[in-house]
Design a protein around this motif. Structure first.
Motif, PDB file in Angstrom:
ATOM      1  N   THR A  76      61.138 -71.509  12.432  1.00 14.63           N
ATOM      2  CA  THR A  76      60.574 -70.318  11.792  1.00 14.63           C
ATOM      3  C   THR A  76      61.250 -69.062  12.324  1.00 14.63           C
ATOM      4  O   THR A  76      61.635 -68.174  11.549  1.00 14.63           O
ATOM      5  N   TYR A  81      63.118 -71.903   7.026  1.00 10.47           N
ATOM      6  CA  TYR A  81      61.725 -72.198   6.687  1.00 10.47           C
ATOM      7  C   TYR A  81      61.539 -73.610   6.126  1.00 10.47           C
ATOM      8  O   TYR A  81      60.489 -74.220   6.335  1.00 10.47           O
ATOM      9  N   LEU A 103      47.495 -73.792   6.812  1.00 11.88           N
ATOM     10  CA  LEU A 103      47.773 -72.364   6.614  1.00 11.88           C
ATOM     11  C   LEU A 103      49.211 -72.032   7.016  1.00 11.88           C
ATOM     12  O   LEU A 103      49.878 -71.200   6.390  1.00 11.88           O
ATOM     13  N   GLN A 104      49.688 -72.688   8.070  1.00 11.02           N
ATOM     14  CA  GLN A 104      51.069 -72.486   8.508  1.00 11.02           C
ATOM     15  C   GLN A 104      52.049 -72.977   7.440  1.00 11.02           C
ATOM     16  O   GLN A 104      53.042 -72.293   7.123  1.00 11.02           O
ATOM     17  N   SER A 106      51.449 -73.165   4.286  1.00  8.53           N
ATOM     18  CA  SER A 106      51.357 -72.205   3.180  1.00  8.53           C
ATOM     19  C   SER A 106      52.239 -70.986   3.420  1.00  8.53           C
ATOM     20  O   SER A 106      52.949 -70.528   2.517  1.00  8.53           O
ATOM     21  N   GLU A 107      52.211 -70.460   4.638  1.00  6.68           N
ATOM     22  CA  GLU A 107      53.027 -69.286   4.951  1.00  6.68           C
ATOM     23  C   GLU A 107      54.521 -69.617   4.857  1.00  6.68           C
ATOM     24  O   GLU A 107      55.321 -68.818   4.355  1.00  6.68           O
ATOM     25  N   ARG A 110      55.392 -69.692   1.256  1.00  3.73           N
ATOM     26  CA  ARG A 110      55.470 -68.323   0.727  1.00  3.73           C
ATOM     27  C   ARG A 110      56.818 -67.695   1.056  1.00  3.73           C
ATOM     28  O   ARG A 110      57.428 -67.019   0.221  1.00  3.73           O
ATOM     29  N   ARG A 111      57.303 -67.917   2.279  1.00  2.00           N
ATOM     30  CA  ARG A 111      58.581 -67.342   2.686  1.00  2.00           C
ATOM     31  C   ARG A 111      59.752 -67.950   1.924  1.00  2.00           C
ATOM     32  O   ARG A 111      60.842 -67.376   1.910  1.00  2.00           O
ATOM     33  N   ALA A 118      52.271 -72.699  -1.968  1.00  2.00           N
ATOM     34  CA  ALA A 118      51.554 -71.974  -0.917  1.00  2.00           C
ATOM     35  C   ALA A 118      50.066 -71.892  -1.237  1.00  2.00           C
ATOM     36  O   ALA A 118      49.215 -72.087  -0.359  1.00  2.00           O
ATOM     37  N   ARG A 138      43.825 -65.308   2.367  1.00  2.99           N
ATOM     38  CA  ARG A 138      45.228 -65.675   2.138  1.00  2.99           C
ATOM     39  C   ARG A 138      45.515 -65.857   0.654  1.00  2.99           C
ATOM     40  O   ARG A 138      46.583 -65.473   0.162  1.00  2.99           O
ATOM     41  N   GLU A 141      46.040 -62.551  -0.784  1.00  2.00           N
ATOM     42  CA  GLU A 141      47.349 -61.989  -0.446  1.00  2.00           C
ATOM     43  C   GLU A 141      48.450 -62.582  -1.314  1.00  2.00           C
ATOM     44  O   GLU A 141      49.352 -61.877  -1.779  1.00  2.00           O
ATOM     45  N   LEU A 142      48.365 -63.899  -1.541  1.00  2.00           N
ATOM     46  CA  LEU A 142      49.363 -64.552  -2.386  1.00  2.00           C
ATOM     47  C   LEU A 142      49.302 -64.016  -3.813  1.00  2.00           C
ATOM     48  O   LEU A 142      50.340 -63.739  -4.430  1.00  2.00           O
TER      49      LEU A 142
END
Length: 202
Positions: A76, A81, A103-104, A106-107, A110-111, A118, A138, A141-142
């Motif tokens: 990361t 990613y 959640l990790q 998903s992030e 997203r990246r 995500a 989250r 936010e997405l």
């Protein structure tokens, strides 16, 4: 080893790496010692070598928990990613009910601009902990990042139902979608009512 610990405490990274390499050459290394050397190499600026060492360790021990966690962090930080996601998913194979890892993942998705994936990963996290507010925040936010403001507000309001103490999120929702309901609004004329009053005065 004790000497390596002293060098690390003093910030003498070159000496720490030298001692760890010498110990490995003479006696071999346990998985934990390999991780220790990878951390030292990364601090020294040899990120590629540190990544390769963690990769090799996990080829030998694919479900070594600390190694997987270390790999996710290293890749990361290196903006790799897809590789970080691969190791995060390996963690889920051994412990699929770890909400934090979902959640990790998903992030990391997203990246990589995989917003659909995500959101699906966040939904998994929400399923594992229905009373948790974070997955809904989250999801908001997405949605917001994709320009779906109304959907984002819906998700954020759900998050606030679960955690009404999140003042920052409450302020954001109020800014984007101010409530025009409640007793304190009863005596505030609407724009249409003001226009009607002006017409009647004429």
């Amino acid at each position: 080893g004790l000497l390596a610990d002293v060098f690390r405490t003093e910030g003498w990274t070159d000496d720490e790496v030298r001692v760890l390499r010498e110990r490995k050459a003479r006696f071999g290394a346990t998985p934990d010692e390999d991780l220790e050397l990878s951390r030292a190499l990364n601090r020294q600026g040899h990120r590629a070598e540190a990544l390769a060492m963690v990769d090799e360790l996990l080829r030998r021990l694919p479900y070594f928990h600390d190694g997987l966690r270390r790999a996710v962090d290293l890749f990361t930080d290196s903006h790799e990613y897809a590789r970080a996601e691969k190791y995060a998913r390996a963690r889920l194979e051994s412990w699929p009910v770890d909400q934090a890892v979902w959640l990790q993942v998903s992030e990391l998705q997203r990246r990589q601009d995989d917003f659909k994936g995500a959101d699906e990963s966040v939904q998994q996290a929400a399923t594992l902990c229905p009373e948790c507010a974070t997955p809904w925040a989250r999801r908001g936010e997405l949605a917001y990042e994709q320009g779906h403001v109304a959907q984002a507000i819906t998700f954020w309001k759900k998050s606030l139902e679960l955690n009404p103490e999140n003042e920052a999120l409450a302020n954001r929702v109020e800014f984007l979608a101010p409530e025009r309901i409640g007793p304190w609004m009863a005596d505030v004329p609407t724009e249409a009512r003001l226009e009607e009053l002006v017409r009647n005065r004429g």
